[in-house]
Design an enzyme around this catalytic site. Structure first.
Site, mmCIF file in Angstrom:
data_model
loop_
_atom_site.group_PDB
_atom_site.id
_atom_site.type_symbol
_atom_site.label_atom_id
_atom_site.label_comp_id
_atom_site.label_asym_id
_atom_site.label_seq_id
_atom_site.Cartn_x
_atom_site.Cartn_y
_atom_site.Cartn_z
ATOM 1 C CG HIS A 142 36.447 32.962 31.355
ATOM 2 N ND1 HIS A 142 37.307 33.513 32.289
ATOM 3 C CD2 HIS A 142 36.457 31.627 31.579
ATOM 4 C CE1 HIS A 142 37.810 32.542 33.024
ATOM 5 N NE2 HIS A 142 37.316 31.393 32.619
ATOM 6 C CG ASP A 143 34.190 31.100 34.447
ATOM 7 O OD1 ASP A 143 33.852 30.540 33.389
ATOM 8 O OD2 ASP A 143 35.185 30.752 35.117
ATOM 9 C CG ASP A 188 40.825 27.222 35.593
ATOM 10 O OD1 ASP A 188 40.015 28.146 35.463
ATOM 11 O OD2 ASP A 188 40.493 26.015 35.676
ATOM 12 C CD GLU A 223 38.901 30.518 38.526
ATOM 13 O OE1 GLU A 223 37.766 30.880 38.187
ATOM 14 O OE2 GLU A 223 39.482 29.551 37.998
ATOM 15 C CG ASP A 239 43.429 30.576 31.859
ATOM 16 O OD1 ASP A 239 43.525 30.112 33.007
ATOM 17 O OD2 ASP A 239 42.487 31.291 31.484
#
Length: 608
Positions: free
Chosen positions: A365-366, A223, A292, A116
């Site tokens: 994860h979100d 991210d 993302e 990440d």
């Protein structure tokens, strides 16, 4: 690179327009949330050695790439997405030696490791930020610092530079007494936004990225990378600042306006991504970059991921996971509108039909667990069937599928009932803001929303077996897991599924193998059928003379197979349908197709 799990596509197959058969065109990525994956030292937190311990499980599943959520040194205000040192491993996860060993063991098994990359913001404990608190330091302009509004006492309500609110609740501006100014944070006050307008910031980021690639990692998941370019006026002022030529939007019921329209897909985004590609990735092979992309429309995805643009390989688009959010907020969840989901995913598919690429995901994860969100976890039978149906629906699209840890088992939401069970910063902050401060939502409705949508639903420990802590940590470990284990781990776990040919796990293995082995799955054209049908999601995949039909009943009731799908079946040359994969069994689906009716949560792929 290696082809341990994944046969190479035939050389003549074109997969995304300008590039012939990139290695990731028929690959599958598996996301690991390290603190919830495997604890090896009994402290209740997952670690890097735990990931290494489970590599054989991941190789057995058949995935090609492992994406690790952040393991860097961090105060853990936002579970590691607040990074204090990009080139150190947080002690809670292990050491750089542990990371090197993970890389070595993963590569030995043909698995790539993607890390990440969180560079829209850092932690407020990062050395760069601490230095920037001094106006005379060379780092002074590395973040978005602004003075108080004229006529207001700095640090008092109303003195903030504009009315922007944080996505995690409260103001997006934090006053720093040492510097005597405010800094901007889209997320937590401990996550100040980096100022990408500053060339020194960008070069420092590129140097760090090269350091990791030289160390042996295989790429980055970036991210909120589409938020690094902010919209400013000709004088460098943000919207709504005193004297700015750009007006802000009105404040909402919580008293804040949103920075999102001005911080997503900004005017210099393409410039920054092209520069990153030149400075970091030119001359390298075998890597993967995925961004993302909040605020990016499908048409922009085509531009950014066109190989000729030399920006990114693929993006995570978000419109499809917002289709059940009322008035743009996930805290007012609504039932799934299947035709709306079809139109949204179709827009993503069609935008990259000739060039560019798309990431395929429901879980991460979100996001809450999709089997609880759009499937049915009320009974074991429905959980299994709906998990398989959703898996086929996603994996048979064109693009690169992403599996989130436990998705391959059909893991469900946590179903928490008390606020003290939650750990997620966003969830806790939004409860306090919406219920206790702004009074725009009742405690009951907000608790219901958290149960359905909190990020903690995806963060409960990985369910390895039926033991006390689901095998995430030892049953006699000195500390309990950092967040409660889902009680259904006694029946929903990897140990129970790995050798069961009818399990969700085995179904995922078949889907992954199909993508590896059948070029029409990875590279074929995609065409939606029966867009308006409220129960059945159907589409075709076509590559040359090869043609597949995918039909999924995304409901708990029998569904009539709609007209266009029936016509596609009737046009097949073979008298009996050639069932490639069924979420029930081939004979059941053969009978269903003959009756022109799909059973609840029945999903079938047919070779036409």
């Amino acid at each position: 690179m290696t082809n341990f799990n994944r046969p190479a596509l035939p050389a003549g197959v074109r997969t995304n327009g300008a590039s012939t058969s990139p290695w990731w065109a028929n690959a599958v990525v598996y996301q690991i949330y390290p603190r919830s994956f495997q604890d090896t030292d009994g402290d209740g937190l997952g670690d890097i050695k735990g990931i290494t311990r489970r590599l054989d499980y991941l190789a057995d599943l058949g995935v090609d790439v492992l994406w690790l959520s952040p393991v860097y040194k961090s105060p853990q205000d936002d579970n590691g997405y607040d990074i204090a040192d990009y080139q150190s491993i947080d002690p809670m996860f292990g050491t750089l030696d542990d990371m090197d060993e993970l890389l070595a063991q993963a590569h030995k098994r043909g698995l790539k490791i993607v890390m990440d990359l969180v560079v829209n913001h850092t932690s407020d404990e990062h050395a760069w930020f601490q230095a920037s608190r001094d106006k005379n330091d060379p780092h002074a302009d590395w973040y978005w610092w602004r003075p108080a509004r004229p006529g207001h006492e700095p640090g008092t309500p109303g003195a903030e530079p504009n009315r922007w609110g944080s996505y995690f609740g409260g103001s997006a501006w934090q006053y720093d007494p040492k510097r005597g100014e405010y800094f901007f944070h889209q997320y937590s006050p401990k996550q100040p936004d980096l100022n990408w307008e500053n060339q020194q910031v960008r070069q420092a980021v590129y140097q760090m990225m090269n350091w990791w690639l030289d160390r042996g990692i295989d790429g980055f998941r970036m991210d909120v990378i589409t938020q690094i370019s902010k919209r400013v006026d000709p004088n460098g002022k943000l919207p709504g600042e005193p004297g700015s030529q750009i007006e802000d939007y009105p404040a909402g019921p919580d008293g804040y306006s949103s920075p999102f329209p001005f911080c997503s897909d900004g005017p210099r985004l393409d410039e920054f991504l092209k520069e990153m590609h030149r400075e970091v990735f030119d001359g390298r092979e075998g890597y993967l970059t995925v961004g993302e992309a909040p605020g990016v429309a499908p048409q922009r995805n085509e531009q950014i991921t066109d190989p000729a643009a030399r920006e990114l390989d693929m993006l995570f688009m978000f419109e499809h996971v917002d289709v059940d959010c009322e008035n743009g907020t996930k805290w007012n969840p609504t039932p799934l509108d299947l035709p709306k989901l079809k139109r949204t995913l179709a827009a993503q598919q069609n935008a990259v039909a000739k060039k560019g690429w798309v990431s395929l995901f429901f879980d991460n994860h979100d996001q809450p667990r999709v089997v609880s969100r759009w499937g049915d976890d009320s009974t074991e039978e429905n959980r299994v069937h709906s998990a398989k149906a959703l898996a086929m629906l996603l994996h048979m699209h064109r693009g690169t599928p992403y599996i989130y840890e436990g998705e391959e088992l059909g893991m469900t939401n946590a179903h928490f009932t008390r606020l003290d069970q939650y750990r997620d910063l966003e969830s806790l902050n939004m409860f306090h803001q919406r219920v206790e401060q702004a009074h725009i939502q009742s405690a009951e409705s907000m608790m219901d929303a958290l149960a359905k949508r909190s990020r903690d639903n995806a963060r409960t420990p990985m369910q390895w077996d039926a033991s006390t802590y689901a095998g995430f940590t030892a049953a006699d470990a000195p500390k309990e897991p950092w967040i409660s284990v889902n009680p259904n781990h006694t029946t929903v776990n990897a140990q129970a599924q790995q050798d069961d040919p009818d399990s969700v796990f085995s179904f995922f293995k078949q889907l992954i193998a199909l993508r590896h082995d059948d070029p029409v799955v990875s590279a074929g054209d995609w065409h939606l059928l029966d867009e308006s049908d409220p129960q059945v999601y159907a589409f075709t995949r076509t590559l040359g003379d090869e043609r597949l039909l995918v039909a999924v009943n995304l409901s708990g009731k029998d569904a009539r197979i709609p007209d266009d799908t029936v016509a596609a079946l009737a046009a097949a040359a073979n008298q009996s349908p050639d069932i490639v994969l069924s979420s029930y069994d081939p004979q059941h689906s053969t009978d269903s197709l003959a009756a022109r009716t799909l059973s609840p949560w029945e999903a079938v792929t047919v070779r036409l």
